[in-house]
Write a protein that holds these residues in place. Structure first.
Motif, PDB file in Angstrom:
ATOM      1  N   SER A 455      60.248 -58.091 -13.450  1.00 11.05           N
ATOM      2  CA  SER A 455      60.313 -57.844 -12.010  1.00 11.05           C
ATOM      3  C   SER A 455      61.256 -58.810 -11.305  1.00 11.05           C
ATOM      4  CB  SER A 455      58.904 -57.948 -11.413  1.00 11.05           C
ATOM      5  OG  SER A 455      58.918 -57.610 -10.057  1.00 11.05           O
ATOM      6  N   GLN A 456      61.369 -60.026 -11.859  1.00  8.64           N
ATOM      7  CA  GLN A 456      62.191 -61.059 -11.211  1.00  8.64           C
ATOM      8  C   GLN A 456      63.575 -61.207 -11.848  1.00  8.64           C
ATOM      9  OE1 GLN A 456      59.609 -64.456 -11.569  1.00  8.64           O
ATOM     10  NE2 GLN A 456      57.969 -63.449 -10.389  1.00  8.64           N
ATOM     11  N   ASP A 457      63.869 -60.393 -12.861  1.00  5.64           N
ATOM     12  CA  ASP A 457      65.146 -60.495 -13.573  1.00  5.64           C
ATOM     13  C   ASP A 457      66.247 -59.799 -12.777  1.00  5.64           C
ATOM     14  OD1 ASP A 457      67.266 -60.528 -15.297  1.00  5.64           O
ATOM     15  OD2 ASP A 457      66.149 -59.823 -17.048  1.00  5.64           O
ATOM     16  N   MET A 458      67.035 -60.562 -12.048  1.00  3.39           N
ATOM     17  CA  MET A 458      68.072 -59.993 -11.165  1.00  3.39           C
ATOM     18  C   MET A 458      69.246 -59.398 -11.943  1.00  3.39           C
ATOM     19  SD  MET A 458      66.777 -60.338  -8.272  1.00  3.39           S
ATOM     20  CE  MET A 458      65.471 -61.261  -7.460  1.00  3.39           C
ATOM     21  N   SER A 459      69.329 -59.698 -13.252  1.00  8.24           N
ATOM     22  CA  SER A 459      70.447 -59.162 -14.040  1.00  8.24           C
ATOM     23  C   SER A 459      70.256 -57.672 -14.355  1.00  8.24           C
ATOM     24  CB  SER A 459      70.593 -59.942 -15.351  1.00  8.24           C
ATOM     25  OG  SER A 459      69.451 -59.741 -16.179  1.00  8.24           O
ATOM     26  N   ILE A 460      69.044 -57.171 -14.121  1.00  2.00           N
ATOM     27  CA  ILE A 460      68.753 -55.746 -14.361  1.00  2.00           C
ATOM     28  C   ILE A 460      68.686 -55.026 -13.022  1.00  2.00           C
ATOM     29  CG2 ILE A 460      67.050 -54.110 -15.285  1.00  2.00           C
ATOM     30  CD1 ILE A 460      66.154 -56.308 -17.205  1.00  2.00           C
ATOM     31  N   PRO A 461      69.408 -53.920 -12.857  1.00  2.00           N
ATOM     32  CA  PRO A 461      69.357 -53.174 -11.583  1.00  2.00           C
ATOM     33  C   PRO A 461      67.920 -52.723 -11.294  1.00  2.00           C
ATOM     34  CG  PRO A 461      71.102 -52.340 -13.007  1.00  2.00           C
ATOM     35  CD  PRO A 461      70.310 -53.295 -13.838  1.00  2.00           C
ATOM     36  N   LYS A 462      67.552 -52.783 -10.019  1.00  2.00           N
ATOM     37  CA  LYS A 462      66.197 -52.387  -9.653  1.00  2.00           C
ATOM     38  C   LYS A 462      66.055 -50.863  -9.772  1.00  2.00           C
ATOM     39  CE  LYS A 462      64.056 -54.548  -6.315  1.00  2.00           C
ATOM     40  NZ  LYS A 462      63.537 -54.981  -4.984  1.00  2.00           N
ATOM     41  N   TYR A 463      64.982 -50.451 -10.453  1.00  2.62           N
ATOM     42  CA  TYR A 463      64.718 -49.031 -10.666  1.00  2.62           C
ATOM     43  C   TYR A 463      64.005 -48.429  -9.463  1.00  2.62           C
ATOM     44  CZ  TYR A 463      63.709 -44.890 -13.519  1.00  2.62           C
ATOM     45  OH  TYR A 463      63.662 -43.615 -14.026  1.00  2.62           O
ATOM     46  N   ALA A 464      63.073 -49.171  -8.906  1.00  2.00           N
ATOM     47  CA  ALA A 464      62.321 -48.730  -7.722  1.00  2.00           C
ATOM     48  C   ALA A 464      61.531 -49.911  -7.179  1.00  2.00           C
ATOM     49  CB  ALA A 464      61.371 -47.596  -8.072  1.00  2.00           C
ATOM     50  N   THR A 465      61.204 -49.842  -5.875  1.00  2.00           N
ATOM     51  CA  THR A 465      60.337 -50.878  -5.308  1.00  2.00           C
ATOM     52  C   THR A 465      58.935 -50.726  -5.886  1.00  2.00           C
ATOM     53  OG1 THR A 465      61.621 -50.819  -3.253  1.00  2.00           O
ATOM     54  CG2 THR A 465      59.448 -51.889  -3.172  1.00  2.00           C
ATOM     55  N   HIS A 466      58.430 -49.498  -5.881  1.00  2.00           N
ATOM     56  CA  HIS A 466      57.118 -49.206  -6.450  1.00  2.00           C
ATOM     57  C   HIS A 466      57.308 -48.181  -7.561  1.00  2.00           C
ATOM     58  CE1 HIS A 466      54.964 -51.136  -3.057  1.00  2.00           C
ATOM     59  NE2 HIS A 466      55.983 -50.684  -2.342  1.00  2.00           N
ATOM     60  N   LEU A 467      56.978 -48.573  -8.783  1.00  2.00           N
ATOM     61  CA  LEU A 467      57.124 -47.685  -9.926  1.00  2.00           C
ATOM     62  C   LEU A 467      55.728 -47.246 -10.381  1.00  2.00           C
ATOM     63  CD1 LEU A 467      59.117 -46.352 -11.838  1.00  2.00           C
ATOM     64  CD2 LEU A 467      59.005 -48.384 -13.292  1.00  2.00           C
ATOM     65  N   VAL A 468      55.489 -45.925 -10.354  1.00  2.00           N
ATOM     66  CA  VAL A 468      54.149 -45.384 -10.631  1.00  2.00           C
ATOM     67  C   VAL A 468      54.182 -44.575 -11.931  1.00  2.00           C
ATOM     68  CG1 VAL A 468      52.210 -44.063  -9.708  1.00  2.00           C
ATOM     69  CG2 VAL A 468      53.831 -45.153  -8.135  1.00  2.00           C
ATOM     70  N   PHE A 469      53.389 -45.006 -12.904  1.00  2.00           N
ATOM     71  CA  PHE A 469      53.280 -44.294 -14.178  1.00  2.00           C
ATOM     72  C   PHE A 469      51.969 -43.516 -14.232  1.00  2.00           C
ATOM     73  CE2 PHE A 469      56.593 -47.164 -15.532  1.00  2.00           C
ATOM     74  CZ  PHE A 469      57.281 -46.448 -16.513  1.00  2.00           C
ATOM     75  N   MET A 470      52.039 -42.246 -14.643  1.00  2.00           N
ATOM     76  CA  MET A 470      50.834 -41.470 -14.914  1.00  2.00           C
ATOM     77  C   MET A 470      50.365 -41.824 -16.320  1.00  2.00           C
ATOM     78  SD  MET A 470      50.448 -39.905 -12.095  1.00  2.00           S
ATOM     79  CE  MET A 470      48.970 -39.030 -12.622  1.00  2.00           C
ATOM     80  N   SER A 471      49.125 -42.281 -16.423  1.00  2.00           N
ATOM     81  CA  SER A 471      48.612 -42.819 -17.685  1.00  2.00           C
ATOM     82  C   SER A 471      47.407 -42.021 -18.186  1.00  2.00           C
ATOM     83  CB  SER A 471      48.214 -44.289 -17.486  1.00  2.00           C
ATOM     84  OG  SER A 471      47.442 -44.757 -18.553  1.00  2.00           O
ATOM     85  N   ASN A 472      47.257 -41.970 -19.516  1.00  2.00           N
ATOM     86  CA  ASN A 472      46.084 -41.336 -20.126  1.00  2.00           C
ATOM     87  C   ASN A 472      44.964 -42.329 -20.392  1.00  2.00           C
ATOM     88  OD1 ASN A 472      47.036 -38.674 -20.309  1.00  2.00           O
ATOM     89  ND2 ASN A 472      48.209 -39.150 -22.155  1.00  2.00           N
ATOM     90  N   SER A 521      48.092 -59.551  -8.258  1.00  2.00           N
ATOM     91  CA  SER A 521      48.356 -59.275  -6.854  1.00  2.00           C
ATOM     92  C   SER A 521      49.840 -59.037  -6.586  1.00  2.00           C
ATOM     93  CB  SER A 521      47.855 -60.449  -5.994  1.00  2.00           C
ATOM     94  OG  SER A 521      48.059 -60.166  -4.632  1.00  2.00           O
ATOM     95  N   ASP A 522      50.111 -57.903  -5.907  1.00  2.00           N
ATOM     96  CA  ASP A 522      51.481 -57.522  -5.542  1.00  2.00           C
ATOM     97  C   ASP A 522      52.416 -57.408  -6.742  1.00  2.00           C
ATOM     98  OD1 ASP A 522      51.397 -56.861  -2.937  1.00  2.00           O
ATOM     99  OD2 ASP A 522      52.302 -58.682  -2.154  1.00  2.00           O
ATOM    100  N   ASP A 523      51.847 -57.167  -7.907  1.00  2.00           N
ATOM    101  CA  ASP A 523      52.665 -57.023  -9.115  1.00  2.00           C
ATOM    102  C   ASP A 523      52.224 -55.832  -9.973  1.00  2.00           C
ATOM    103  OD1 ASP A 523      54.898 -58.672  -9.470  1.00  2.00           O
ATOM    104  OD2 ASP A 523      53.643 -60.440  -9.707  1.00  2.00           O
TER     105      ASP A 523
END
Length: 642
Positions: A455-472, A521-523
């Protein structure tokens, strides 16, 4: 639930009695068949009808099985949801019962509509009824897309007129020969069934008698629409009207002693000439209502089967906000094609009677099996449970044996459709078990630090502010290894907050609950939804509600983490990721698993994607394909050469 109201009684009249209420159109005609009319057959047939409606419909369904409600909902799959945790083998009667109910339903609209329309032959002997029947059925299925809320309100009054008409004409003819009431004695039925007649075993007439109770399963299936009290009270009126009509037909038949029916329908022979056209119109309206109830019931059954992992996740539509209003496009097309096929194949209702009822006897036997187990887990005295099983397996077993004779006369049609539906349900159910067994889960705690670092690695482009995975993963502390692979390896997905959403389908039909676990929290946050098997999957809407509640409680900050947008309090973007599996080539499958999984993925190609099923906003969803490796190929020996 147990309280009856005037409005509720009228609604019940319009919704649940279509099938059983239109049976006077063809039952007595089927009992007489092509034989000469004689007193013994008429009185014996009437006796069998009365005691079938009493023992099968009234005692079994109205009095006993309506007790087994799943928070107000009924039907074979609602009953299965009540007992499935107690024994895995109960899946077998549930699948057979649901499949045969859907299959026999393909014949209900054609036989009801055709029987009503054929009344016109008395006025216009040369009329071609097949095009009229097809036109009515096609119009009925085309109308489904608009919902039936408006027309549904008219169903009750129309069916009230229908049942009143049946009772009035029945009484008129009974009054001409009160002796017909002696058929209430079970002796006449017993004599007909045990003594051969005309070179044919009287027992086989049960196949025709059974048609009078084919709609009994609908009484239970529509429990949630009408309520137990309304069904029980309205059934008293409906049964009286049906019995009066059947006995009125019997009185007319005795006036024709020694003659052949030659296509005449006893129900229309009871009517005076001046009323005939009105009687046919009312009968046709009742037949359309019977068909509508069957179609709506099939939609509901399919939606329940989807949530119980018995059916592919096909598209569902809700035409209105009214409870129970549901439209399943794929099922609508299937039923329409099936009904048109039945009309073109059999052409006349008399031919359809030969095919009708065989599959529904299996449904009733399966309901008996599930109900017996329900009584067992509810601690009913074992002797009562054993008595219930013995009585109803004997009754329904006799009906089944008698109906098996219909196989060569058209019963194979409904059994073939039932077999295809059973195969579909078994494939879908077994494939889901195989998938769940082979899904690898890992502990979320092992990935908290790596996710924070990503989340803090600035060398990787941000994919989304909030990334939501549907999980089983049902457990709060677990996550699929495929999701971890997607985040870190497939394409590193940097986000400010990772959300993991899981949906549990509950045995309770209308549960709507959720549980939140703020892992960091917030992560990292996990949300588990608990939704009943009748609740529509609107995960986009439900998730938004969860986020709003969390923001109000100060549990999460959803403002954008981009500095310029954060200053303006702009909400951060949400992006959903859904993992869709495909069958990997790296598999060593057993023959059975190979057939099941190949069939599963073949069927899946024709169903909507997971994101559409979950009701997600397609503009903010990424669907990723991941391989399903059932059993990796082992002992691969490669030799390196120079």
């Amino acid at each position: 639930m147990d309280k009856a109201t005037a409005a509720g009684l009228l609604v019940a009249m319009g919704i649940i009695y279509g099938d059983i209420g239109t049976s006077p159109l063809y039952v007595m005609q089927s009992i007489i068949d092509k034989e000469a009319i004689d007193e013994r057959t008429v009185l014996g047939g009437l006796s069998c009808i009365f005691w079938t409606l009493t023992l099968q419909t009234t005692l079994k369904y109205v009095i006993l099985i309506l007790r087994a409600d799943n928070r107000g909902e009924g039907g074979i799959l609602a009953l299965f949801a009540l007992v499935r945790r107690h024994a895995k083998w109960l899946t077998i009667p549930a699948i057979i019962g649901a499949s045969t109910l859907l299959a026999d339903g393909v014949i209900t609209p054609p036989i009801s509509v055709a029987s009503a329309v054929e009344g016109l032959l008395k006025i216009y002997p040369d009329l071609q009824t097949v095009p009229i029947v097809i036109a009515i059925i096609t119009g009925l299925f085309m109308f489904q897309i608009f919902g039936t809320g408006v027309v549904g309100r008219a169903f009750g009054p129309v069916m009230l007129i229908w049942f009143s008409m049946l009772a009035i004409f029945g009484i008129i003819w009974i009054a001409q020969d009160w002796a017909i009431l002696r058929a209430l004695s079970p002796i006449y039925g017993y004599e007909l069934l045990t003594n051969p007649h005309g070179g044919d075993g009287g027992f086989w007439i049960l196949g025709a008698v059974f048609l009078c109770t084919t709609g009994a399963e609908a009484l239970y299936s529509d429990l949630g629409h009408c309520g137990r009290g309304n069904i029980r009270v309205s059934w008293v009126f409906v049964k009286i009207c049906l019995i009066l009509q059947y006995f009125g037909q019997g009185a007319w038949l005795l006036t024709q002693n020694g003659q052949l029916l030659n296509g005449r329908k006893p129900i229309f022979e009871l009517m005076p000439e001046w009323f005939l056209i009105w009687g046919i119109a009312i009968a046709t309206a009742a037949a359309v209502i019977a068909s509508q109830a069957l179609i709506s019931g099939s939609f509901t059954l399919v939606s329940e089967a989807i949530r119980l992992n018995f059916w592919p996740k096909v598209r569902l539509h809700y035409p209105s906000d009214q409870k129970g209003q549901l439209y399943v496009p794929s099922m609508n097309i299937f039923l329409w094609l099936g009904c048109i096929g039945v009309v073109l194949w059999f052409k006349e209702s008399a031919n359809m009677e030969a095919a009708y009822g065989l599959a529904i006897t299996l449904t009733m036997l399966m309901t008996t099996a599930l109900m017996a187990y329900y009584l067992h887990i509810k601690k009913f005295d074992m002797w009562w449970v054993v008595g219930f099983i013995i009585v109803y397996v004997a009754i329904e077993g006799a009906f089944l044996v008698a109906n098996l004779r219909k196989f060569v006369h058209g019963g194979y049609v409904s059994l073939f459709i039932a077999a295809a539906i059973i195969a579909l349900m078994v494939i879908w159910y077994r494939a889901n078990i195989i998938k769940m067994r082979l899904t690898e889960y890992v502990k979320m705690a092992d990935y908290i630090e790596p996710l924070q670092e990503l989340s803090q690695d600035m060398s990787i482009p941000k994919y989304a502010t909030h990334l939501v995975f549907m999980s089983n993963a049902a457990r709060m502390g677990d996550i699929e290894s495929k999701i971890i692979y997607s985040i870190f390896q497939k394409r590193p997905k940097r986000a400010d907050i990772y959300w993991f959403v899981h949906v549990d389908t509950m045995d309770d039909p209308y549960t709507m609950e959720y549980k939140v676990n703020v892992i960091e929290s917030d992560d990292i946050i996990k949300v588990n939804f608990r939704l009943g098997f009748k609740v529509e999957q609107k995960i986009n809407l439900y998730f938004r509600k969860v986020v709003e509640d969390m923001v109000k409680k100060g549990e999460v900050d959803i403002t954008s983490r981009y500095e310029s947008l954060n200053k303006q309090n702009v909400i951060g973007d949400f992006r959903f990721v859904v993992l869709e599996r495909f069958l990997s080539f790296e598999n060593q499958l057993s023959l059975f698993e190979g057939i099941i999984m190949k069939a599963y993925f073949f069927i899946k190609d024709f169903t909507p994607s997971e994101d559409k099923w979950f009701g997600l906003d397609t503009s903010a969803v990424k669907v990723e394909k991941v391989p399903l490796i059932i059993r990796p190929v082992e002992n691969v020996h490669l030799k390196r050469i120079d």
